[in-house]
Motif scaffolding. Sequence first.
Motif, PDB file in Angstrom:
ATOM      1  N   THR A 242       0.857  -1.169   0.000  1.00 41.39           N
ATOM      2  CA  THR A 242       0.000   0.000   0.000  1.00 41.39           C
ATOM      3  C   THR A 242       0.901   1.227   0.000  1.00 41.39           C
ATOM      4  OG1 THR A 242      -1.688  -1.143   1.320  1.00 41.39           O
ATOM      5  CG2 THR A 242      -1.814   1.257   1.249  1.00 41.39           C
ATOM      6  N   PHE A 243       0.515   2.272  -0.730  1.00 38.24           N
ATOM      7  CA  PHE A 243       1.324   3.477  -0.862  1.00 38.24           C
ATOM      8  C   PHE A 243       0.747   4.564   0.042  1.00 38.24           C
ATOM      9  CE2 PHE A 243       2.271   0.853  -4.405  1.00 38.24           C
ATOM     10  CZ  PHE A 243       3.615   1.084  -4.663  1.00 38.24           C
ATOM     11  N   ARG A 244       1.622   5.110   0.896  1.00 39.66           N
ATOM     12  CA  ARG A 244       1.200   6.098   1.899  1.00 39.66           C
ATOM     13  C   ARG A 244       2.188   7.257   1.928  1.00 39.66           C
ATOM     14  NH1 ARG A 244       0.281   0.783   4.800  1.00 39.66           N
ATOM     15  NH2 ARG A 244      -1.971   0.623   5.075  1.00 39.66           N
ATOM     16  N   ASN A 245       1.690   8.450   2.183  1.00 45.22           N
ATOM     17  CA  ASN A 245       2.510   9.653   2.103  1.00 45.22           C
ATOM     18  C   ASN A 245       3.470   9.839   3.269  1.00 45.22           C
ATOM     19  OD1 ASN A 245       1.053  10.223  -0.185  1.00 45.22           O
ATOM     20  ND2 ASN A 245       0.319  12.222   0.484  1.00 45.22           N
ATOM     21  N   GLU A 246       3.098   9.319   4.440  1.00 43.49           N
ATOM     22  CA  GLU A 246       3.840   9.670   5.644  1.00 43.49           C
ATOM     23  C   GLU A 246       5.259   9.093   5.650  1.00 43.49           C
ATOM     24  OE1 GLU A 246      -0.561   9.492   6.914  1.00 43.49           O
ATOM     25  OE2 GLU A 246       0.797   8.160   5.839  1.00 43.49           O
ATOM     26  N   ASN A 247       6.172   9.816   6.288  1.00 37.67           N
ATOM     27  CA  ASN A 247       7.577   9.420   6.322  1.00 37.67           C
ATOM     28  C   ASN A 247       7.783   8.030   6.909  1.00 37.67           C
ATOM     29  OD1 ASN A 247       8.129  11.943   5.330  1.00 37.67           O
ATOM     30  ND2 ASN A 247       8.691  12.821   7.305  1.00 37.67           N
ATOM     31  N   VAL A 248       6.959   7.657   7.891  1.00 39.28           N
ATOM     32  CA  VAL A 248       7.127   6.367   8.550  1.00 39.28           C
ATOM     33  C   VAL A 248       6.958   5.208   7.565  1.00 39.28           C
ATOM     34  CG1 VAL A 248       4.694   6.170   9.245  1.00 39.28           C
ATOM     35  CG2 VAL A 248       6.458   5.025  10.594  1.00 39.28           C
ATOM     36  N   PHE A 249       6.262   5.449   6.450  1.00 44.03           N
ATOM     37  CA  PHE A 249       6.018   4.398   5.463  1.00 44.03           C
ATOM     38  C   PHE A 249       6.937   4.495   4.244  1.00 44.03           C
ATOM     39  CE2 PHE A 249       1.715   5.009   7.427  1.00 44.03           C
ATOM     40  CZ  PHE A 249       1.677   3.799   8.101  1.00 44.03           C
ATOM     41  N   LEU A 250       7.685   5.586   4.120  1.00 45.56           N
ATOM     42  CA  LEU A 250       8.523   5.789   2.931  1.00 45.56           C
ATOM     43  C   LEU A 250       9.941   5.296   3.187  1.00 45.56           C
ATOM     44  CD1 LEU A 250       7.405   9.399   1.947  1.00 45.56           C
ATOM     45  CD2 LEU A 250       6.982   7.324   0.626  1.00 45.56           C
ATOM     46  N   HIS A 251      10.491   4.527   2.265  1.00 48.74           N
ATOM     47  CA  HIS A 251      11.885   4.111   2.384  1.00 48.74           C
ATOM     48  C   HIS A 251      12.805   5.323   2.235  1.00 48.74           C
ATOM     49  CE1 HIS A 251      10.548   0.071   2.586  1.00 48.74           C
ATOM     50  NE2 HIS A 251      10.201  -0.035   1.322  1.00 48.74           N
ATOM     51  N   PHE A 252      13.972   5.231   2.847  1.00 48.77           N
ATOM     52  CA  PHE A 252      14.878   6.379   2.878  1.00 48.77           C
ATOM     53  C   PHE A 252      15.264   6.873   1.485  1.00 48.77           C
ATOM     54  CE2 PHE A 252      16.566   4.718   7.206  1.00 48.77           C
ATOM     55  CZ  PHE A 252      15.485   5.304   7.854  1.00 48.77           C
TER      56      PHE A 252
ATOM     57  N   ASP B 290       9.602  11.972   0.122  1.00 49.56           N
ATOM     58  CA  ASP B 290       8.841  12.520  -0.998  1.00 49.56           C
ATOM     59  C   ASP B 290       8.021  11.413  -1.655  1.00 49.56           C
ATOM     60  OD1 ASP B 290       7.861  13.659  -3.313  1.00 49.56           O
ATOM     61  OD2 ASP B 290       9.751  14.590  -3.902  1.00 49.56           O
ATOM     62  N   PRO B 291       6.681  11.378  -1.449  1.00 48.37           N
ATOM     63  CA  PRO B 291       5.864  10.312  -2.051  1.00 48.37           C
ATOM     64  C   PRO B 291       5.862  10.344  -3.573  1.00 48.37           C
ATOM     65  CG  PRO B 291       4.471  11.994  -1.044  1.00 48.37           C
ATOM     66  CD  PRO B 291       5.873  12.285  -0.616  1.00 48.37           C
ATOM     67  N   TYR B 292       6.106  11.520  -4.164  1.00 45.84           N
ATOM     68  CA  TYR B 292       6.156  11.584  -5.626  1.00 45.84           C
ATOM     69  C   TYR B 292       7.338  10.786  -6.172  1.00 45.84           C
ATOM     70  CZ  TYR B 292       2.647  15.274  -5.319  1.00 45.84           C
ATOM     71  OH  TYR B 292       1.498  15.975  -5.070  1.00 45.84           O
TER      72      TYR B 292
ATOM     73  N   PHE C 280      -3.689   7.791  -0.309  1.00 41.62           N
ATOM     74  CA  PHE C 280      -3.766   9.208  -0.664  1.00 41.62           C
ATOM     75  C   PHE C 280      -4.028   9.328  -2.170  1.00 41.62           C
ATOM     76  CE2 PHE C 280      -1.467   9.089   3.300  1.00 41.62           C
ATOM     77  CZ  PHE C 280      -1.940  10.194   3.993  1.00 41.62           C
ATOM     78  N   THR C 281      -5.288   9.173  -2.526  1.00 44.79           N
ATOM     79  CA  THR C 281      -5.691   9.177  -3.933  1.00 44.79           C
ATOM     80  C   THR C 281      -5.286  10.462  -4.640  1.00 44.79           C
ATOM     81  OG1 THR C 281      -7.620   7.897  -3.230  1.00 44.79           O
ATOM     82  CG2 THR C 281      -7.659   8.796  -5.445  1.00 44.79           C
ATOM     83  N   GLY C 282      -5.459  11.581  -3.959  1.00 46.89           N
ATOM     84  CA  GLY C 282      -5.163  12.865  -4.574  1.00 46.89           C
ATOM     85  C   GLY C 282      -3.706  13.018  -4.948  1.00 46.89           C
ATOM     86  N   THR C 283      -2.808  12.505  -4.111  1.00 44.28           N
ATOM     87  CA  THR C 283      -1.375  12.598  -4.382  1.00 44.28           C
ATOM     88  C   THR C 283      -1.016  11.823  -5.643  1.00 44.28           C
ATOM     89  OG1 THR C 283      -0.921  12.782  -2.007  1.00 44.28           O
ATOM     90  CG2 THR C 283       0.935  12.229  -3.423  1.00 44.28           C
ATOM     91  N   LEU C 284      -1.503  10.593  -5.749  1.00 49.15           N
ATOM     92  CA  LEU C 284      -1.230   9.795  -6.940  1.00 49.15           C
ATOM     93  C   LEU C 284      -1.858  10.436  -8.176  1.00 49.15           C
ATOM     94  CD1 LEU C 284      -0.195   7.376  -8.496  1.00 49.15           C
ATOM     95  CD2 LEU C 284      -2.135   6.038  -7.629  1.00 49.15           C
ATOM     96  N   HIS C 285      -3.070  10.957  -8.045  1.00 49.10           N
ATOM     97  CA  HIS C 285      -3.733  11.579  -9.188  1.00 49.10           C
ATOM     98  C   HIS C 285      -2.939  12.790  -9.686  1.00 49.10           C
ATOM     99  CE1 HIS C 285      -7.001  12.618 -11.868  1.00 49.10           C
ATOM    100  NE2 HIS C 285      -6.971  13.859 -11.415  1.00 49.10           N
ATOM    101  N   ARG C 286      -2.475  13.620  -8.767  1.00 51.13           N
ATOM    102  CA  ARG C 286      -1.691  14.790  -9.176  1.00 51.13           C
ATOM    103  C   ARG C 286      -0.401  14.376  -9.867  1.00 51.13           C
ATOM    104  NH1 ARG C 286      -3.902  16.597  -4.315  1.00 51.13           N
ATOM    105  NH2 ARG C 286      -2.101  15.873  -3.104  1.00 51.13           N
TER     106      ARG C 286
END
Length: 392
Positions: free
Chosen positions: A319-329, A334-336, A355-361
Amino acid sequence: MAAFWLISIIVLVLLSGESNANPAASQQSQLDVNHRKPLQTFRPYNIAHRGSNGEIPEETTAAYLRAIEEGADFIESDILATKDGHLICFHDVILDATTDIANRTEFANRKRTYEVERQNVTGWFVVDFTLEELKSLRVKQRYNFRDQQYNGKYQIITFDEYILIALYADRVVGIYPELKNPIFINEHVKWSDGKKFEDKFVQTLLKYGYKGEYMSEDWLKQPLFIQSFAPSSLIYMSNMTNSPKIFLIDDTTVRTQDTNQSYYEITSDAYLAFIIRKYIVGIGPWKDTIVPPINSYLGPPTDLVARAHALNLQVHPYTFRNENVFLHFDFHQDPYLEYEYWLGEIGVDGLFTDFTGTLHRFQECTTPYPKNEKNAEALLQKINYMLKDSGY
C-alpha cells in the motif's frame, strides 16, 4: 454541480438500507454510461485503498466520496459479514482499532478470543454483532498521526451502500472489493439458505449488474476487480462469475489462510501458471515482496513483476502512503519519488494508495489525459476489442 452530486449520493446511500430489491436497476435510466466520463485505461490504475483513508476514516461513505472527488479510478473495500449475515465494509475482524467499541459499555461483555489464521486474537469481533448494532458504532482514524477531526462522525457501511457510491458517481468509477478472511467468516456466520460467504459476495455483485471479463463492454460499463488472499475462494467464485479476479500476495514467509501454502510457493512459475489458466487476471503483492527493503532502504527488485507480465498478469501492489514512517529512505520523504520509482522503473499496472489525490496529481503531471480525451478513450477501447477479437 459537484456539491449536488455529493449530496445526492449521501441521500441515496442513507435511503438504500438492506432491501432485497435492486435500487440501481430501478433507476437504471439515471446510470447512462454513455453520458458519463469513461474509466481511463491508458495509464496505471489509481486504486483508493479503503477510500481516501489518509484523510478520512477508512471504509466510510465520506472516504469513498473524497477518493472519487480526488480522481480515483477504483474504490477498494474489505468485505466481512455480520452475525445476522449482512455484508459490510470493514477491514479487521475485530472492531477495536477503528471504532468506538471500547467506550460502549453495553457491549463490554462481547469481548472474545478466537483463532484467526492460526493465531489467537482477542477483541470485539464483527461476527458477534448484528448490522443494527454495528450501525450504532462510530468510526475513527486507524493512525493517531493522521487527521483526527472526523473521528466519531461516520458509520460502518454495507457492501450495498459501497456499490451505490460507485454506481451513482458522476463518472464511471470501478469497485475493488476484497473477500476478507473467508475461512473465519464461514466458520462463524451461517446463512439460513445454506450459502457460503463467497456465494453471498458474488450474489450481491450480480444483483447490481457486475459481470464480464476484463476490458469487455460489460466490464467497462461497471468496472470490477474481485480480490482475495485465499486461492480456494477465488477458484470457487470463478464458477459463479467471469468478472476479473486478483490474487493478493503477502510476505513470502506468510502462509495462506485456506491452503496453508507459503506465498513463496504461491509465487512460483508453476503455481502462477496453474491459477491464471482459468481463475485470475492479476496479482496484488505487498510492495516489499516485490522490492524487499534492507534497513529501510530499497533492496534489489525481485523478478516477480517480470514473471507476472510474461504471463500477461496485471500487477497491483499495496500500500502506498505519504507519511515518512512508510517511505523508504531512498525517497527522501517525498511520495512523488516513490510513485516515479514504481511506475517508471518497476512498471506496475495499478497502485493501492491511501492518498488518492497525491497519486492523481502525480499522474496528471507525468501522464495527463490526451487533449481530446473522449476520442482517445473511445479509440483505446476499440483497439482493445479488435485485439481480443483477433486472438491477441
